[in-house]
Design an enzyme around this catalytic site. Structure first.
Site, PDB file in Angstrom:
ATOM      1  N   CYS A   1      -0.054   0.586  -9.700  1.00 45.56           N
ATOM      2  CA  CYS A   1       1.151  -0.137  -9.300  1.00 45.56           C
ATOM      3  C   CYS A   1       1.182  -0.320  -7.788  1.00 45.56           C
ATOM      4  O   CYS A   1       0.613   0.480  -7.045  1.00 45.56           O
ATOM      5  CB  CYS A   1       2.417   0.631  -9.702  1.00 45.56           C
ATOM      6  SG  CYS A   1       2.617   0.930 -11.462  1.00 45.56           S
ATOM      7  N   ASP A   2       1.874  -1.363  -7.366  1.00 42.84           N
ATOM      8  CA  ASP A   2       2.131  -1.539  -5.953  1.00 42.84           C
ATOM      9  C   ASP A   2       3.454  -2.283  -5.778  1.00 42.84           C
ATOM     10  O   ASP A   2       3.714  -3.261  -6.484  1.00 42.84           O
ATOM     11  CB  ASP A   2       1.022  -2.329  -5.261  1.00 42.84           C
ATOM     12  CG  ASP A   2       1.209  -2.336  -3.750  1.00 42.84           C
ATOM     13  OD1 ASP A   2       0.814  -1.338  -3.112  1.00 42.84           O
ATOM     14  OD2 ASP A   2       1.770  -3.306  -3.217  1.00 42.84           O
ATOM     15  N   SER A   3       4.281  -1.802  -4.852  1.00 44.07           N
ATOM     16  CA  SER A   3       5.595  -2.394  -4.638  1.00 44.07           C
ATOM     17  C   SER A   3       5.755  -2.863  -3.197  1.00 44.07           C
ATOM     18  O   SER A   3       5.283  -2.212  -2.261  1.00 44.07           O
ATOM     19  CB  SER A   3       6.705  -1.382  -4.947  1.00 44.07           C
ATOM     20  OG  SER A   3       6.682  -0.971  -6.296  1.00 44.07           O
TER      21      SER A   3
ATOM     22  N   GLY B   1       3.828  -4.935  -8.598  1.00 41.56           N
ATOM     23  CA  GLY B   1       2.658  -5.329  -9.373  1.00 41.56           C
ATOM     24  C   GLY B   1       2.215  -4.189 -10.262  1.00 41.56           C
ATOM     25  O   GLY B   1       2.254  -3.021  -9.857  1.00 41.56           O
TER      26      GLY B   1
END
Length: 206
Positions: A73-75, A110
């Site tokens: 994940c990436d924020s 993501g």
């Protein structure tokens, strides 16, 4: 039994998964986020940036597993058309709050799910979730106290929903778990795309 892997050092993401009945194996990817973002070219869409980073994080640890489902994940916060990741310093976080206070932004997360069988990637699913966050206007005293806590320095957008920063979020429109860092509804759909059910996931955590 399929191993469920979280390719992230985020304690918030780990907490969301544990509360949802999953005890993942945690592997930190060590992906250079700035270098990868720069390699995407001049004008990638915000969605492309966070999804590409999520894919890279999941892929970075896949060689360690023979049979697993890996979630990366990436924020980032999108405000005024600019993506904001982790501020790292008090000065940067203070400037970001000067922009955010009393306004709204899109928290983009993501997600990438890799299905590993026999040491090979047999399926990949990825997507982005977007949640609108409406920020309050903290007083100078409150903001300086929040910055001094250190909490906003290592989180996307310089705020949290599930910690001290929650006092300064008036409301959200979308998935709260995605704002915390990992969107359970989206991850469930991506798991289904790679052939993994919630029964499989819950069983892996027992």
């Amino acid at each position: 039994m399929t191993t469920f892997v979280l390719a992230s050092a985020s304690p918030a993401r780990l907490g969301v998964l544990r509360a949802a009945g999953v005890e993942p194996v945690v592997r930190v990817s060590g992906v250079d986020e700035d270098a990868l973002t720069a390699a995407l070219g001049d004008s990638p869409s915000p969605d492309d940036v966070v999804v590409s980073l999520a894919r890279a994080k999941a892929a970075a640890v896949q060689s360690e597993f023979d049979d697993a489902v890996i979630v990366g994940c990436d924020s980032m916060l999108s405000i005024d058309g600019t993506l904001q990741g982790k501020p790292h310093t008090v000065d940067v976080a203070r400037r970001r709050w000067a922009t955010m206070a009393g306004r709204s932004g899109e928290l983009l997360t993501g997600h990438a799910v890799l299905r590993i069988v026999g040491g090979e990637t047999v399926a990949v699913a990825a997507a982005c979730s977007a949640t609108t966050v409406h920020f309050a206007e903290p007083s100078t005293e409150d903001l300086e106290s929040y910055l001094a806590s250190g909490e906003p320095l290592e989180v996307a957008g310089a705020f949290t929903l599930d910690g001290l920063g929650g006092w300064f979020v008036d409301r959200i429109e979308g998935d709260p778990s995605s704002v915390i860092g990992i969107g359970l509804p989206l991850v469930r759909r991506l798991l289904n795309e790679v052939g993994v059910s919630m029964v499989d996931v819950w069983s892996a955590g027992k």
